[in-house]
Design a protein around this motif. Structure first.
Motif, short mmCIF file in Angstrom:
data_model
loop_
_atom_site.label_atom_id
_atom_site.label_comp_id
_atom_site.label_asym_id
_atom_site.label_seq_id
_atom_site.Cartn_x
_atom_site.Cartn_y
_atom_site.Cartn_z
N PRO A 41 0.83 -1.22 0.00
CA PRO A 41 0.00 0.00 0.00
C PRO A 41 0.86 1.26 0.00
O PRO A 41 1.76 1.40 0.83
CB PRO A 41 -0.80 -0.12 1.29
CG PRO A 41 -0.86 -1.58 1.56
CD PRO A 41 0.44 -2.14 1.08
N GLY A 42 0.61 2.14 -0.95
CA GLY A 42 1.32 3.40 -1.02
C GLY A 42 2.74 3.32 -1.54
O GLY A 42 3.47 4.32 -1.52
N LYS A 43 3.14 2.15 -2.02
CA LYS A 43 4.51 1.99 -2.51
C LYS A 43 4.50 1.53 -3.96
O LYS A 43 3.50 1.07 -4.49
CB LYS A 43 5.27 0.98 -1.64
CG LYS A 43 5.47 1.43 -0.21
CD LYS A 43 6.35 0.46 0.55
CE LYS A 43 6.61 0.94 1.96
NZ LYS A 43 7.49 0.00 2.71
N GLU A 44 5.66 1.65 -4.59
CA GLU A 44 5.79 1.20 -5.96
C GLU A 44 5.98 -0.32 -6.00
O GLU A 44 6.34 -0.96 -5.01
CB GLU A 44 6.97 1.90 -6.63
CG GLU A 44 6.77 3.40 -6.80
CD GLU A 44 7.86 4.04 -7.64
OE1 GLU A 44 7.71 5.23 -7.97
OE2 GLU A 44 8.85 3.35 -7.94
N ARG A 45 5.77 -0.86 -7.18
CA ARG A 45 5.96 -2.28 -7.37
C ARG A 45 7.42 -2.67 -7.10
O ARG A 45 8.33 -1.95 -7.50
CB ARG A 45 5.57 -2.68 -8.79
CG ARG A 45 5.58 -4.17 -9.06
CD ARG A 45 5.11 -4.45 -10.46
NE ARG A 45 5.99 -3.88 -11.46
CZ ARG A 45 5.67 -3.74 -12.73
NH1 ARG A 45 4.46 -4.10 -13.15
NH2 ARG A 45 6.53 -3.22 -13.58
N GLU A 46 7.60 -3.79 -6.44
CA GLU A 46 8.93 -4.24 -6.04
C GLU A 46 9.18 -5.66 -6.54
O GLU A 46 8.30 -6.53 -6.43
CB GLU A 46 9.02 -4.21 -4.50
CG GLU A 46 10.31 -4.75 -3.92
CD GLU A 46 10.29 -4.80 -2.41
OE1 GLU A 46 11.34 -4.63 -1.79
OE2 GLU A 46 9.20 -5.03 -1.83
N ALA A 92 1.29 -7.12 0.99
CA ALA A 92 1.27 -6.55 -0.36
C ALA A 92 0.40 -7.41 -1.25
O ALA A 92 -0.03 -8.50 -0.86
CB ALA A 92 2.69 -6.48 -0.94
N ILE A 93 0.14 -6.89 -2.43
CA ILE A 93 -0.43 -7.73 -3.49
C ILE A 93 0.75 -8.33 -4.23
O ILE A 93 1.65 -7.60 -4.67
CB ILE A 93 -1.32 -6.92 -4.44
CG1 ILE A 93 -2.48 -6.29 -3.68
CG2 ILE A 93 -1.84 -7.82 -5.55
CD1 ILE A 93 -3.33 -5.36 -4.52
N TYR A 94 0.74 -9.63 -4.38
CA TYR A 94 1.83 -10.34 -5.04
C TYR A 94 1.39 -10.73 -6.45
O TYR A 94 0.32 -11.33 -6.64
CB TYR A 94 2.21 -11.58 -4.24
CG TYR A 94 3.03 -11.24 -3.02
CD1 TYR A 94 2.45 -10.61 -1.92
CD2 TYR A 94 4.40 -11.53 -2.97
CE1 TYR A 94 3.20 -10.26 -0.81
CE2 TYR A 94 5.15 -11.20 -1.86
CZ TYR A 94 4.55 -10.56 -0.78
OH TYR A 94 5.30 -10.22 0.32
N TYR A 95 2.24 -10.39 -7.41
CA TYR A 95 1.94 -10.64 -8.81
C TYR A 95 2.94 -11.63 -9.40
O TYR A 95 4.15 -11.47 -9.24
CB TYR A 95 2.02 -9.34 -9.62
CG TYR A 95 1.03 -8.28 -9.21
CD1 TYR A 95 1.34 -7.34 -8.24
CD2 TYR A 95 -0.23 -8.22 -9.80
CE1 TYR A 95 0.43 -6.37 -7.86
CE2 TYR A 95 -1.15 -7.25 -9.44
CZ TYR A 95 -0.81 -6.33 -8.46
OH TYR A 95 -1.72 -5.37 -8.10
N THR A 111 -2.49 -11.54 -6.02
CA THR A 111 -3.14 -12.16 -4.86
C THR A 111 -2.69 -11.42 -3.61
O THR A 111 -1.51 -11.08 -3.46
CB THR A 111 -2.81 -13.67 -4.78
OG1 THR A 111 -3.56 -14.27 -3.73
CG2 THR A 111 -1.34 -13.92 -4.53
N GLN A 112 -3.63 -11.15 -2.72
CA GLN A 112 -3.35 -10.36 -1.53
C GLN A 112 -2.71 -11.21 -0.44
O GLN A 112 -3.21 -12.30 -0.12
CB GLN A 112 -4.64 -9.74 -0.99
CG GLN A 112 -4.47 -8.93 0.29
CD GLN A 112 -3.71 -7.63 0.09
OE1 GLN A 112 -3.99 -6.88 -0.84
NE2 GLN A 112 -2.73 -7.37 0.95
N VAL A 113 -1.63 -10.70 0.10
CA VAL A 113 -0.99 -11.31 1.27
C VAL A 113 -1.00 -10.27 2.38
O VAL A 113 -0.49 -9.15 2.19
CB VAL A 113 0.46 -11.74 0.96
CG1 VAL A 113 1.17 -12.15 2.24
CG2 VAL A 113 0.47 -12.88 -0.05
N THR A 114 -1.60 -10.62 3.50
CA THR A 114 -1.66 -9.71 4.65
C THR A 114 -1.05 -10.40 5.85
O THR A 114 -1.46 -11.51 6.21
CB THR A 114 -3.11 -9.32 4.96
OG1 THR A 114 -3.71 -8.72 3.81
CG2 THR A 114 -3.16 -8.33 6.12
N VAL A 115 -0.05 -9.74 6.43
CA VAL A 115 0.63 -10.28 7.60
C VAL A 115 0.30 -9.39 8.80
O VAL A 115 0.63 -8.21 8.81
CB VAL A 115 2.15 -10.34 7.38
CG1 VAL A 115 2.83 -11.01 8.57
CG2 VAL A 115 2.48 -11.09 6.09
#
Length: 117
Positions: A41-46, A92-95, A111-115
């Motif tokens: 959230p709020g960050k660029e793709r990594e 993050a959302i993982y692609y 796919t959403q990963v929430t920790v």
């Protein structure tokens, strides 16, 4: 039509594990580099990590080494991302992505990963 379909995301507590899968259809990717990216959230793709046709792996950051591992099953046209010792900052959302040459050409829907801490 080429499709990359991710699965395996979800909610996990800090220190837990998740295994993401990415199944490709429409063509084979046994000779292509495949990998994962993420967008917090709020960050660029990594860039997270990738795996070449011969199994060579490239990690995005040192913090992922020892915690994340990628593998592929060419017979199933599928790659897997095993994530252990997850941290809240891994949320993050993982692609999933597949490359043509050096260009990331094909992308999954994410796919959403929430920790949780």
């Amino acid at each position: 039509q080429v499709q990359l379909v991710e699965s395996g995301g979800g909610l996990v507590q800090a220190g837990g594990s998740l295994r993401l899968s990415c199944a490709a259809s429409g063509r084979t990717f046994s000779e292509n580099t495949m990998g994962y990216f993420r967008r917090a959230p709020g960050k660029e793709r990594e860039f997270v990590l990738s795996i070449k046709w011969n199994g060579d792996t490239t990690y995005g950051t040192n913090s992922m080494k020892g915690r994340f591992a990628i593998s592929r099953d060419n017979a199933k046209n599928t790659i897997y991302l095993q994530m252990n010792s997850l941290l809240p900052e891994d949320t993050a959302i993982y692609y999933c992505a597949a490359a043509s040459g050096t260009t990331w050409t094909y992308w999954g829907q994410g796919t959403q990963v929430t920790v949780s801490s």
